[in-house]
Design an enzyme around this catalytic site. Structure first.
Site, PDB file in Angstrom:
ATOM      1  N   PHE A  89     -17.058 -10.631   8.193  1.00 18.18           N
ATOM      2  CA  PHE A  89     -17.464 -12.002   7.914  1.00 18.18           C
ATOM      3  C   PHE A  89     -16.559 -12.562   6.830  1.00 18.18           C
ATOM      4  O   PHE A  89     -15.874 -11.805   6.135  1.00 18.18           O
ATOM      5  CB  PHE A  89     -18.933 -12.032   7.447  1.00 18.18           C
TER       6      PHE A  89
ATOM      7  N   GLN B 221     -23.465 -25.954   0.476  1.00 15.76           N
ATOM      8  CA  GLN B 221     -22.449 -25.371   1.367  1.00 15.76           C
ATOM      9  C   GLN B 221     -22.241 -26.226   2.624  1.00 15.76           C
ATOM     10  O   GLN B 221     -23.210 -26.596   3.287  1.00 15.76           O
ATOM     11  CB  GLN B 221     -22.874 -23.969   1.792  1.00 15.76           C
TER      12      GLN B 221
ATOM     13  N   HIS C  36     -20.565 -25.816   6.178  1.00 17.01           N
ATOM     14  CA  HIS C  36     -20.051 -24.761   7.059  1.00 17.01           C
ATOM     15  C   HIS C  36     -18.865 -25.315   7.832  1.00 17.01           C
ATOM     16  O   HIS C  36     -18.919 -26.439   8.333  1.00 17.01           O
ATOM     17  CB  HIS C  36     -21.146 -24.310   8.031  1.00 17.01           C
TER      18      HIS C  36
ATOM     19  N   LEU D 117     -24.731 -25.144  14.647  1.00 15.45           N
ATOM     20  CA  LEU D 117     -23.855 -24.122  14.072  1.00 15.45           C
ATOM     21  C   LEU D 117     -23.152 -23.299  15.150  1.00 15.45           C
ATOM     22  O   LEU D 117     -23.765 -22.875  16.128  1.00 15.45           O
ATOM     23  CB  LEU D 117     -24.676 -23.165  13.197  1.00 15.45           C
TER      24      LEU D 117
ATOM     25  N   GLU E 132     -20.132 -17.993  12.059  1.00 13.15           N
ATOM     26  CA  GLU E 132     -18.930 -17.338  11.548  1.00 13.15           C
ATOM     27  C   GLU E 132     -18.642 -16.051  12.329  1.00 13.15           C
ATOM     28  O   GLU E 132     -17.520 -15.537  12.332  1.00 13.15           O
ATOM     29  CB  GLU E 132     -19.195 -17.003  10.079  1.00 13.15           C
TER      30      GLU E 132
ATOM     31  N   ARG F 199     -16.321 -19.871   3.286  1.00 14.51           N
ATOM     32  CA  ARG F 199     -16.628 -21.148   3.959  1.00 14.51           C
ATOM     33  C   ARG F 199     -16.103 -22.364   3.221  1.00 14.51           C
ATOM     34  O   ARG F 199     -15.653 -23.327   3.851  1.00 14.51           O
ATOM     35  CB  ARG F 199     -18.138 -21.268   4.122  1.00 14.51           C
TER      36      ARG F 199
ATOM     37  N   HIS G  24     -24.754 -26.995   5.451  1.00 13.66           N
ATOM     38  CA  HIS G  24     -25.311 -25.757   6.002  1.00 13.66           C
ATOM     39  C   HIS G  24     -26.308 -25.058   5.088  1.00 13.66           C
ATOM     40  O   HIS G  24     -27.291 -24.506   5.565  1.00 13.66           O
ATOM     41  CB  HIS G  24     -24.162 -24.801   6.323  1.00 13.66           C
TER      42      HIS G  24
ATOM     43  N   ARG H  99     -21.931 -19.494  -1.157  1.00 10.59           N
ATOM     44  CA  ARG H  99     -22.549 -18.299  -0.563  1.00 10.59           C
ATOM     45  C   ARG H  99     -21.626 -17.676   0.470  1.00 10.59           C
ATOM     46  O   ARG H  99     -20.996 -18.399   1.246  1.00 10.59           O
ATOM     47  CB  ARG H  99     -23.860 -18.697   0.113  1.00 10.59           C
TER      48      ARG H  99
HETATM   49  C1  FAD Z   1     -28.047 -22.425  11.911  1.00 12.44           C
HETATM   50  C2  FAD Z   1     -28.088 -21.452  10.779  1.00 12.44           C
HETATM   51  C3  FAD Z   1     -27.686 -20.140  10.960  1.00 12.44           C
HETATM   52  C4  FAD Z   1     -27.731 -19.240   9.903  1.00 12.44           C
HETATM   53  N1  FAD Z   1     -27.290 -17.952  10.098  1.00 12.44           N
HETATM   54  C5  FAD Z   1     -27.336 -17.087   9.058  1.00 12.44           C
HETATM   55  C6  FAD Z   1     -26.855 -15.749   9.234  1.00 12.44           C
HETATM   56  O1  FAD Z   1     -26.418 -15.347  10.308  1.00 12.44           O
HETATM   57  N2  FAD Z   1     -26.906 -14.922   8.164  1.00 12.44           N
HETATM   58  C7  FAD Z   1     -27.398 -15.311   6.936  1.00 12.44           C
HETATM   59  O2  FAD Z   1     -27.421 -14.504   6.009  1.00 12.44           O
HETATM   60  N3  FAD Z   1     -27.886 -16.557   6.774  1.00 12.44           N
HETATM   61  C8  FAD Z   1     -27.866 -17.451   7.799  1.00 12.44           C
HETATM   62  N4  FAD Z   1     -28.353 -18.714   7.608  1.00 12.44           N
HETATM   63  C9  FAD Z   1     -29.125 -19.028   6.404  1.00 12.44           C
HETATM   64  C10 FAD Z   1     -30.547 -18.424   6.521  1.00 12.44           C
HETATM   65  O3  FAD Z   1     -30.993 -18.518   7.850  1.00 12.44           O
HETATM   66  C11 FAD Z   1     -31.565 -19.120   5.629  1.00 12.44           C
HETATM   67  O4  FAD Z   1     -31.046 -19.287   4.337  1.00 12.44           O
HETATM   68  C12 FAD Z   1     -32.861 -18.306   5.518  1.00 12.44           C
HETATM   69  O5  FAD Z   1     -33.337 -17.975   6.796  1.00 12.44           O
HETATM   70  C13 FAD Z   1     -33.919 -19.050   4.728  1.00 12.44           C
HETATM   71  O6  FAD Z   1     -35.117 -18.327   4.796  1.00 12.44           O
HETATM   72  P1  FAD Z   1     -36.356 -18.744   3.896  1.00 12.44           P
HETATM   73  O7  FAD Z   1     -37.433 -17.770   4.169  1.00 12.44           O
HETATM   74  O8  FAD Z   1     -35.920 -18.890   2.483  1.00 12.44           O
HETATM   75  O9  FAD Z   1     -36.763 -20.198   4.402  1.00 12.44           O
HETATM   76  P2  FAD Z   1     -37.088 -20.764   5.863  1.00 12.44           P
HETATM   77  O10 FAD Z   1     -36.886 -19.794   6.943  1.00 12.44           O
HETATM   78  O11 FAD Z   1     -36.382 -22.057   5.938  1.00 12.44           O
HETATM   79  O12 FAD Z   1     -38.652 -21.007   5.786  1.00 12.44           O
HETATM   80  C14 FAD Z   1     -39.212 -22.031   4.995  1.00 12.44           C
HETATM   81  C15 FAD Z   1     -40.694 -22.064   5.225  1.00 12.44           C
HETATM   82  O13 FAD Z   1     -41.290 -22.961   4.301  1.00 12.44           O
HETATM   83  C16 FAD Z   1     -42.231 -23.759   4.963  1.00 12.44           C
HETATM   84  N5  FAD Z   1     -42.369 -25.023   4.237  1.00 12.44           N
HETATM   85  C17 FAD Z   1     -41.389 -25.803   3.725  1.00 12.44           C
HETATM   86  N6  FAD Z   1     -41.920 -26.890   3.123  1.00 12.44           N
HETATM   87  C18 FAD Z   1     -43.270 -26.777   3.247  1.00 12.44           C
HETATM   88  C19 FAD Z   1     -44.365 -27.576   2.870  1.00 12.44           C
HETATM   89  N7  FAD Z   1     -44.233 -28.740   2.224  1.00 12.44           N
HETATM   90  N8  FAD Z   1     -45.608 -27.145   3.174  1.00 12.44           N
HETATM   91  C20 FAD Z   1     -45.796 -25.994   3.843  1.00 12.44           C
HETATM   92  N9  FAD Z   1     -44.789 -25.199   4.250  1.00 12.44           N
HETATM   93  C21 FAD Z   1     -43.546 -25.583   3.946  1.00 12.44           C
HETATM   94  C22 FAD Z   1     -41.682 -23.925   6.372  1.00 12.44           C
HETATM   95  O14 FAD Z   1     -42.704 -24.236   7.279  1.00 12.44           O
HETATM   96  C23 FAD Z   1     -41.101 -22.537   6.616  1.00 12.44           C
HETATM   97  O15 FAD Z   1     -42.098 -21.679   7.104  1.00 12.44           O
HETATM   98  C24 FAD Z   1     -28.233 -19.645   8.645  1.00 12.44           C
HETATM   99  C25 FAD Z   1     -28.619 -20.955   8.445  1.00 12.44           C
HETATM  100  C26 FAD Z   1     -28.504 -21.871   9.489  1.00 12.44           C
HETATM  101  C27 FAD Z   1     -28.822 -23.304   9.211  1.00 12.44           C
END
Ligand code: FAD
Length: 572
Positions: A126, A239, A241, A251, A254, A285, A350, A385
């Site tokens: 990566f 970030q 992307h 997306l 990568e 990135r 991103h 990141r």
């Molecule tokens: C398209 C894409 C691909 C990616 N691929 C990768 C990858 O291959 N490898 C990598 O390391 N990272 C990747 N990332 C980044 C990574 O996916 C995210 O940073 C990570 O999944 C975030 O997880 P999280 O648990 O912090 O939040 P999230 O999975 O975003 O969950 C947030 C939660 O909070 C809840 N929530 C938010 N606001 C409220 C509210 N007001 N009330 C109640 N609930 C709320 C939502 O319902 C959700 O359940 C990618 C990002 C994108 C955009």
């Protein structure tokens, strides 16, 4: 007066049903404490499900280019260098040390990692990484891990309040003891009382128009914390992307370049060799996104807005085995089959490096309020990141923060629910006020112009006058919110009401971002200022802290926790 719902009580409330929230919930459950998970969508629709390329860990299953093997220290070095030396190095060390165990734990819970011929977990290169260190489940890694954790949470019968939108945090005598939430289906307000609250609410990418993020990533968590009196950190670092599908912002992972894909300009040139002579297409990135923008600006793009990502040489079999989702996205959304044609790509927002300021144990500046995952800034990503480090952060810090929180709250008495009841009444009144407004501005046109403005004024390249103008526009958007009226004035199943509450959250988040970006008069990682093109360690090797004071954002600084790796020039 509206009759209030009974207050839900548990030891811990977790706001967020993505990877961070679910991993933390499992840990709280294992410790024998009660917890409630609240999510504004079904947990499996959390943004984590969309993660494609993989998760980093120094398993050392695949040798580096010179035959050497990976280690957690090398992972830490790449992460700190990738962060442009802004990451806190103790947090980075914790994350990288824990990474292999996190991969194996997920495997034992049911994640189906892709394999090498000899049966060990496969790893791919990566950007910005010295070794092939990214473990993956084809190009559907987040989907695979989120389903694994959701199964475990369901099996443990942890209560999940799905489609509940959290509207405020309750802070009493300086301690966070719960929150209020609007239930989407019924339109009623609920109160949650707990000894501690963990924010796991994801990023704020959707404050920008061209974003790879799920529509729900609106920064609610950062805004809730800010309004409750907590500090945010490094909000200016966003970030972009390099490779999103042209015109759609979907997306293109990568992983496509990790598997050997190459970037080409209109002249058929592999232009990354000019910007990053050693790493080329697999530079970090921030470097690649800037290079693509510069190629397009110099007239070497296609149609003045994109370049090509070519994976044809990988062959149909490898594309189908390693990148099936990417192939399908390109076919479905651009009418391009990457087996026979290059993919048109352009940079897009991103990831949110900044977030709620937390210590390494996830504790925010408010006792009882914790944060982890993308909504938090611990900080392991600093100014940029590395791909594959975010999924890792969610599961490592989801567990570590839950452990810290469990030991902090175990001795505490059950809090008095009265402040939660009072906050429920305030929320009821606020919702009534929003729904009672007569003929004003349209919410959706305001939302669209807000996002476009953010991309135009705080995008990949930034400069003082353009950002100052952007800040004035953010403040003006904030004032216009009061004159927005909704076409649907029902409490039940009212998506417009949720969109309004999200936009209300975006404004202070954007202001924190803007003030941080204007104050940082240097270029570091993702924050590129055309008027200050160099990194300035003497004056800016510090974190930016933003707080809400008397209704506006105040900016201060905090030191970066250095460690094994002193800052050096960042070349690739
Ligand atoms: C398209 C894409 C691909 C990616 N691929 C990768 C990858 O291959 N490898 C990598 O390391 N990272 C990747 N990332 C980044 C990574 O996916 C995210 O940073 C990570 O999944 C975030 O997880 P999280 O648990 O912090 O939040 P999230 O999975 O975003 O969950 C947030 C939660 O909070 C809840 N929530 C938010 N606001 C409220 C509210 N007001 N009330 C109640 N609930 C709320 C939502 O319902 C959700 O359940 C990618 C990002 C994108 C955009």
């Amino acid at each position: 007066m509206t009759e209030l719902n009974a207050v839900h009580a548990s030891d811990v409330v977790i706001i967020g049903g993505g990877l961070t929230g679910l991993r933390a919930a499992l840990q709280v459950f294992r410790a024998g404490l009660s917890c409630a998970v609240i999510s504004k969508v079904h947990p499996l629709r959390s943004h984590s499900v969309a993660a494609q390329g993989g998760m980093n860990a120094s398993l050392a299953n695949v040798a580096g280019p010179d035959g050497e093997m990976d280690s957690w220290e090398r992972h830490a070095y790449d992460t700190v260098k990738g962060s442009d030396f802004l990451a806190d190095q103790d947090a980075v060390a914790s994350m990288c040390r824990e990474a292999p165990a996190a991969v194996y734990e997920l495997e034992h819970l049911g994640t189906v990692w892709s394999r090498l011929e000899d049966g060990r977990i496969a790893q791919r290169p990566f950007g910005g990484a010295g070794f092939p260190r990214t473990c993956y489940a084809t190009d559907r890694t987040g989907h695979n891990i989120l389903h694994t954790l959701y199964e475990q949470v369901t099996d443990a019968k942890i209560p999940v309040y799905e489609e509940f939108f959290v509207t405020s945090l309750v802070v009493r005598e300086g301690r966070c003891t719960g929150c209020t939430a609007l239930e989407f289906l019924t339109g009623t307000v609920h109160g949650f009382s707990a000894k501690a609250v963990l924010m796991a609410t994801g990023g704020f990418g959707r404050i920008f128009s061209r974003s790879t993020n799920a529509l729900i990533n609106t920064g609610d968590g950062a805004a809730l914390a800010l309004r409750a009196g907590a500090r945010l950190k490094d909000m200016e670092f966003v970030q972009f992307h390099p490779t999103t599908l042209r015109g759609t912002s979907i997306l293109i992972s990568e992983a496509a370049r990790g598997e050997g894909g190459i970037l080409l300009n209109r002249d058929g040139e592999r232009f990354m060799a000019r910007y990053a002579p050693q790493s080329g297409d697999l530079a970090p990135r921030d470097v690649v996104a800037r290079a693509i923008e510069q190629e397009i600006a110099a007239g070497r793009g296609f149609d003045n807005d994109c370049v090509h990502l070519d994976i044809r040489h990988l062959g149909k079999e490898k594309i189908q085995e390693r990148l099936p989702g990417i192939r399908q996205i390109a076919i479905d959304f651009a009418g391009v089959d990457p087996v026979t044609e290059p993919i048109p790509i352009q940079p897009g927002q991103h990831y949110s490096m900044g977030g709620i300021d937390v210590k390494i144990d996830g504790a925010s500046s408010i006792p009882g309020l914790y944060a982890a995952g993308e909504c938090a800034c611990v900080s392991v990503h600093g100014a940029n990141r590395l791909g594959g480090n975010s999924l890792l952060e969610t599961v490592v810090f989801g567990r570590l923060v839950a452990d810290a929180l469990i030991s902090d709250v175990s001795h505490l008495p059950v809090p008095d629910p009265a402040p939660v009841t009072a906050a429920m009444r305030e929320t009821e009144a606020k919702l009534d006020d929003i729904l009672d407004r007569g003929g004003g501005r349209s919410l959706f046109s305001l939302l669209e112009s807000f996002r476009e403005m953010m991309f135009a004024h705080f995008g990949i390249f930034r400069e003082a006058a353009q950002m100052e103008e952007g800040l004035q526009r953010i403040l003006s958007f904030g004032q216009q919110l009061g004159s927005v009226s909704l076409s649907d004035i029902n409490r039940e199943v009212n998506p417009a009401l949720i969109r309004y509450l999200e936009l209300e959250a975006m404004v202070p988040v954007a202001e924190a971002l803007a003030r941080g970006a204007i104050g940082r008069r240097e270029s570091r990682g993702s924050h590129t200022r055309t008027d200050y093109p160099s990194r300035d360690d003497r004056n800016f090797l510090h974190h930016t802290i933003t707080t809400l004071e008397n209704g506006s954002i105040a900016v201060s600084t905090a030191p970066v926790r250095m460690g094994m790796f002193p800052p050096v020039e960042r070349v690739y």
